[in-house]
Design a protein around this motif. Structure first.
Motif, PDB file in Angstrom:
ATOM      1  N   THR A 123       0.758  -1.280   0.032  1.00  0.00           N
ATOM      2  CA  THR A 123      -0.081   0.012  -0.097  1.00  0.00           C
ATOM      3  C   THR A 123       0.810   1.353   0.045  1.00  0.00           C
ATOM      4  N   GLU A 124       2.226   1.144   0.292  1.00  0.00           N
ATOM      5  CA  GLU A 124       3.326   2.231   0.345  1.00  0.00           C
ATOM      6  C   GLU A 124       3.161   2.947  -1.120  1.00  0.00           C
ATOM      7  N   PRO A 125       2.944   4.367  -1.077  1.00  0.00           N
ATOM      8  CA  PRO A 125       3.153   5.347  -2.315  1.00  0.00           C
ATOM      9  C   PRO A 125       4.562   4.999  -2.870  1.00  0.00           C
ATOM     10  N   ALA A 126       5.664   4.497  -2.164  1.00  0.00           N
ATOM     11  CA  ALA A 126       6.987   4.550  -2.657  1.00  0.00           C
ATOM     12  C   ALA A 126       7.040   3.748  -3.862  1.00  0.00           C
ATOM     13  N   ILE A 127       6.252   2.763  -4.214  1.00  0.00           N
ATOM     14  CA  ILE A 127       6.431   1.783  -5.295  1.00  0.00           C
ATOM     15  C   ILE A 127       5.705   2.523  -6.646  1.00  0.00           C
ATOM     16  N   ASP A 128       4.981   3.845  -6.537  1.00  0.00           N
ATOM     17  CA  ASP A 128       4.641   4.342  -7.501  1.00  0.00           C
ATOM     18  C   ASP A 128       5.241   4.494  -8.843  1.00  0.00           C
ATOM     19  N   LEU A 129       6.578   5.047  -8.471  1.00  0.00           N
ATOM     20  CA  LEU A 129       7.354   5.096  -9.819  1.00  0.00           C
ATOM     21  C   LEU A 129       7.596   3.757 -10.382  1.00  0.00           C
ATOM     22  N   ALA A 130       7.799   2.569  -9.686  1.00  0.00           N
ATOM     23  CA  ALA A 130       8.035   1.243 -10.208  1.00  0.00           C
ATOM     24  C   ALA A 130       6.704   0.971 -10.786  1.00  0.00           C
ATOM     25  N   VAL A 131       5.543   0.986 -10.579  1.00  0.00           N
ATOM     26  CA  VAL A 131       4.434   0.753 -11.008  1.00  0.00           C
ATOM     27  C   VAL A 131       4.179   1.461 -12.440  1.00  0.00           C
ATOM     28  N   ALA A 132       4.673   2.861 -12.554  1.00  0.00           N
ATOM     29  CA  ALA A 132       4.585   3.859 -13.719  1.00  0.00           C
ATOM     30  C   ALA A 132       5.582   3.261 -14.547  1.00  0.00           C
ATOM     31  N   LEU A 133       6.566   2.820 -14.317  1.00  0.00           N
ATOM     32  CA  LEU A 133       7.720   2.377 -15.163  1.00  0.00           C
ATOM     33  C   LEU A 133       7.250   0.879 -15.837  1.00  0.00           C
ATOM     34  N   ALA A 134       6.973   0.066 -14.885  1.00  0.00           N
ATOM     35  CA  ALA A 134       6.403  -1.285 -15.347  1.00  0.00           C
ATOM     36  C   ALA A 134       5.333  -1.252 -16.409  1.00  0.00           C
ATOM     37  N   ILE A 135       4.485  -0.258 -16.309  1.00  0.00           N
ATOM     38  CA  ILE A 135       3.543  -0.046 -17.296  1.00  0.00           C
ATOM     39  C   ILE A 135       3.989   0.673 -18.614  1.00  0.00           C
ATOM     40  N   THR A 136       4.879   1.563 -18.508  1.00  0.00           N
ATOM     41  CA  THR A 136       5.560   2.078 -19.641  1.00  0.00           C
ATOM     42  C   THR A 136       6.406   1.153 -20.414  1.00  0.00           C
ATOM     43  N   SER A 137       7.112   0.146 -19.568  1.00  0.00           N
ATOM     44  CA  SER A 137       8.031  -0.959 -20.180  1.00  0.00           C
ATOM     45  C   SER A 137       7.292  -2.059 -20.924  1.00  0.00           C
ATOM     46  N   ALA A 138       5.955  -2.194 -20.173  1.00  0.00           N
ATOM     47  CA  ALA A 138       5.087  -3.145 -20.800  1.00  0.00           C
ATOM     48  C   ALA A 138       4.599  -2.639 -22.199  1.00  0.00           C
ATOM     49  N   LEU A 139       4.262  -1.366 -22.078  1.00  0.00           N
ATOM     50  CA  LEU A 139       3.623  -0.688 -23.437  1.00  0.00           C
ATOM     51  C   LEU A 139       4.492  -0.540 -24.533  1.00  0.00           C
ATOM     52  N   ARG A 140       5.683  -0.157 -24.288  1.00  0.00           N
ATOM     53  CA  ARG A 140       6.597  -0.169 -25.299  1.00  0.00           C
ATOM     54  C   ARG A 140       7.400  -1.626 -25.342  1.00  0.00           C
ATOM     55  N   ASN A 141       7.277  -2.574 -24.716  1.00  0.00           N
ATOM     56  CA  ASN A 141       7.728  -3.720 -24.863  1.00  0.00           C
ATOM     57  C   ASN A 141       9.468  -3.629 -24.862  1.00  0.00           C
ATOM     58  N   VAL A 142       9.747  -2.877 -24.008  1.00  0.00           N
ATOM     59  CA  VAL A 142      11.436  -2.808 -23.531  1.00  0.00           C
ATOM     60  C   VAL A 142      11.365  -2.911 -22.450  1.00  0.00           C
ATOM     61  N   PRO A 143      12.338  -3.689 -21.811  1.00  0.00           N
ATOM     62  CA  PRO A 143      12.847  -4.123 -20.452  1.00  0.00           C
ATOM     63  C   PRO A 143      13.584  -2.883 -19.729  1.00  0.00           C
ATOM     64  N   LEU A 144      13.746  -2.524 -18.413  1.00  0.00           N
ATOM     65  CA  LEU A 144      14.474  -1.680 -17.765  1.00  0.00           C
ATOM     66  C   LEU A 144      15.845  -2.406 -17.854  1.00  0.00           C
ATOM     67  N   PRO A 145      17.041  -1.552 -17.900  1.00  0.00           N
ATOM     68  CA  PRO A 145      18.382  -2.042 -17.877  1.00  0.00           C
ATOM     69  C   PRO A 145      18.619  -2.938 -16.625  1.00  0.00           C
ATOM     70  N   GLN A 146      19.325  -3.755 -16.884  1.00  0.00           N
ATOM     71  CA  GLN A 146      19.725  -4.988 -16.040  1.00  0.00           C
ATOM     72  C   GLN A 146      19.914  -4.363 -14.402  1.00  0.00           C
ATOM     73  N   ASN A 147      19.562  -5.076 -13.525  1.00  0.00           N
ATOM     74  CA  ASN A 147      19.704  -5.007 -12.031  1.00  0.00           C
ATOM     75  C   ASN A 147      19.598  -3.384 -11.559  1.00  0.00           C
ATOM     76  N   THR A 148      18.366  -2.915 -12.155  1.00  0.00           N
ATOM     77  CA  THR A 148      17.807  -1.536 -11.965  1.00  0.00           C
ATOM     78  C   THR A 148      16.567  -1.782 -11.041  1.00  0.00           C
ATOM     79  N   LEU A 149      16.469  -0.806 -10.015  1.00  0.00           N
ATOM     80  CA  LEU A 149      15.570  -0.618  -9.114  1.00  0.00           C
ATOM     81  C   LEU A 149      14.959   0.713  -8.889  1.00  0.00           C
ATOM     82  N   ALA A 150      13.477   0.737  -8.893  1.00  0.00           N
ATOM     83  CA  ALA A 150      13.082   2.208  -8.847  1.00  0.00           C
ATOM     84  C   ALA A 150      12.240   2.409  -7.460  1.00  0.00           C
TER      85      ALA A 150
END
Ligand code: TYD
Ligand code: MG
Length: 452
Positions: free
Chosen positions: A366-393
């Motif tokens: 429930t923590e808002p601190a994972i908002d950025l990870a959610v936003a990046l996951a959606i963007t990454s899924a839409l564009r079909n490109v992964p985040l660089p290896q060993n990256t955390l948001a």
């Protein structure tokens, strides 16, 4: 003085001046019964004359005259339990252990008893299971009881008598919903019974200096007549929670008169009962996070601990009707907000896309601190490109698309670094310490998206 009659609900103890078939407070049917006002209330109806000259000031206590008392804590040698209790069990304390049925409360108390079974008497009272059933569990836990005695009794007066005569170091009552007192006229499990039994146990615990663990069931909403109503009576309130279908259990304390409530214990249900988790930060992270499009690792904080989680998003074109938004382990409203921010502030076209979001590992974040990870996951899924290896948001997302600072950022960075992450996308805040990981500071969501 004429006695006024009032009606009291046997389920929630609410009072009303008129009888009705259904309690207006808790909504239960047929629970209102007549009681007379003044029953139990001390000194009602007596005239009280204030006379300050007669008051004896010696009754008031000066703190300077009190010698500081050190609690001799009993160590269970189960690190997670001792930590949660603030260093061990305090003799004479009343501890409430709540949790959903089947989560592992009886298992946990037996394991605590096993740890303490070295010379001092111990008592296990159960109204839920027979001695044979408990023996099965004892065997399963590889426990060869020495000084543990079983008492299959549900009458609280008998249980208290047993505590007074046997004087155990620790007594367990499993569960508070099954015991009853002769002095209260209602079924076992009703609020008035539960409260009366707890008060009796409290007295027994304080007079004999026995630590008492009370097991209480809570339902999904946690509001059922029971544990919630006795939190103010007991010294320590522990909740065992987790997903029944996943091995992990969180033990958290919501009240502790002898320690802090910031601690949280991570346990795992195995064939031999609950076991400590060696590396709790990693427990919710799937075995090997692969660099797939739509998958981003983040970090959330519970109590004093940081945990890493993997956020997964799947974005597919909408075939029919409105675009769907579905979540598992995450708040749907929050997902809707984040997709709206992505649409407006990062020009992502999500209007004809279905979004499925999943928090891997069965935990609800429930923590808002994972908002950025959610936003990046959606963007990454839409564009079909992964985040660089060993990256955390890490970061909270504002409605303007800005990345807001989060609490305990350094604790999160430290855990991520420890677990081998090399690149962290984080809000632009000052850090006290130096880290070997590369910290990419972002102010706006569009900046963060560039790392894809
Ligand atoms: P239990 O302690 O009976 O739960 P509660 O008292 O909270 O209702 O345990 C529940 C589950 O734990 C039960 O379904 C079986 C499982 N279990 C294990 O997986 N391993 C074990 O060693 C034990 C004793 C139980
Ligand atoms: Mg049980």
């Amino acid at each position: 003085m004429s006695e006024k009659t009032i009606f009291t609900c046997s389920a929630c103890d609410a009072q009303s001046p008129k009888w009705s078939g259904r309690c207006l407070n808790c909504g239960k049917w047929g629970t209102l019964a007549e009681t007379s006002e003044g029953q139990g209330a001390k000194g009602k109806g007596q005239k009280f004359n204030l006379d300050a000259t007669k008051f004896d000031q010696k009754k008031l206590v000066d703190f300077n005259t009190i010698a500081g008392q050190k609690f001799e804590r009993v160590k269970t040698k189960m690190a997670e339990i001792d930590q949660i209790m603030g260093g061990g069990i305090v003799p004479g304390s009343l501890i409430l252990l709540g949790g959903e049925p089947g989560i592992g409360k009886s298992t946990l108390v037996l394991q605590i008893l096993k740890q303490l079974d070295n010379g001092t008497p111990l008592l296990y009272c159960s109204g839920e299971e027979s001695a044979q059933q408990i023996k099965l569990r004892v065997d399963r836990l590889n426990y060869k009881p020495q000084n543990l005695r079983f008492f299959g009794e549900t009458n609280i007066e008998e249980v208290c008598a047993a505590i007074h005569s046997f004087k155990p170091q620790l007594a367990v009552v499993d569960s508070i919903q099954t015991v009853y007192s002769n002095e209260v006229e209602s079924e076992a499990g009703n609020v008035s019974q539960i409260r009366a039994c707890t008060v009796k146990l409290l007295e027994a615990a304080k007079t004999t200096n026995t630590a008492v663990i009370l097991v209480g069931h809570v339902t999904k909403d946690g509001t059922m007549a029971g544990p919630k109503t006795l939190e103010h009576l007991v010294d320590v309130v522990l909740y065992l929670e987790g997903d029944k279908y996943q091995g992990f259990r969180l033990l958290r304390s919501s009240k502790n008169r002898f320690g802090s409530t910031n601690e949280i214990g991570v346990l795992e249900m195995t064939e031999q009962g609950l076991e400590e988790v060696k590396n709790p930060a990693k427990s919710f992270l799937s075995a090997t996070p692969q660099n797939l499009p739509g998958s981003v690792v983040s970090c959330f904080v519970e109590g004093n601990r940081a945990f890493l989680v993997e956020v997964q998003a799947l974005v597919t074109p909408t075939i029919f009707g409105y675009p769907q938004r579905k979540t598992s382990g995450y708040d749907l409203n929050r997902l809707q907000m984040i997709s709206a921010v992505l649409f407006k502030r990062a020009s992502l076209n999500l209007n004809n896309q279905d979004i499925h979001l999943n928090i891997v590992g069965g935990f609800k974040v429930t923590e808002p601190a994972i908002d950025l990870a959610v936003a990046l996951a959606i963007t990454s899924a839409l564009r079909n490109v992964p985040l660089p290896q060993n990256t955390l948001a890490i970061g909270e997302l504002g409605l303007g698309g800005e990345i807001r600072p989060v609490q305990n950022l350094e604790k999160r960075i430290y855990e991520a670094q420890k677990l081998g992450f090399t690149n962290i996308i984080a809000p632009d805040t000052k850090l006290q310490k130096e880290y070997t990981v590369i910290i990419q500071r972002v102010k706006h969501i569009s900046e963060a998206i560039k790392s894809l």
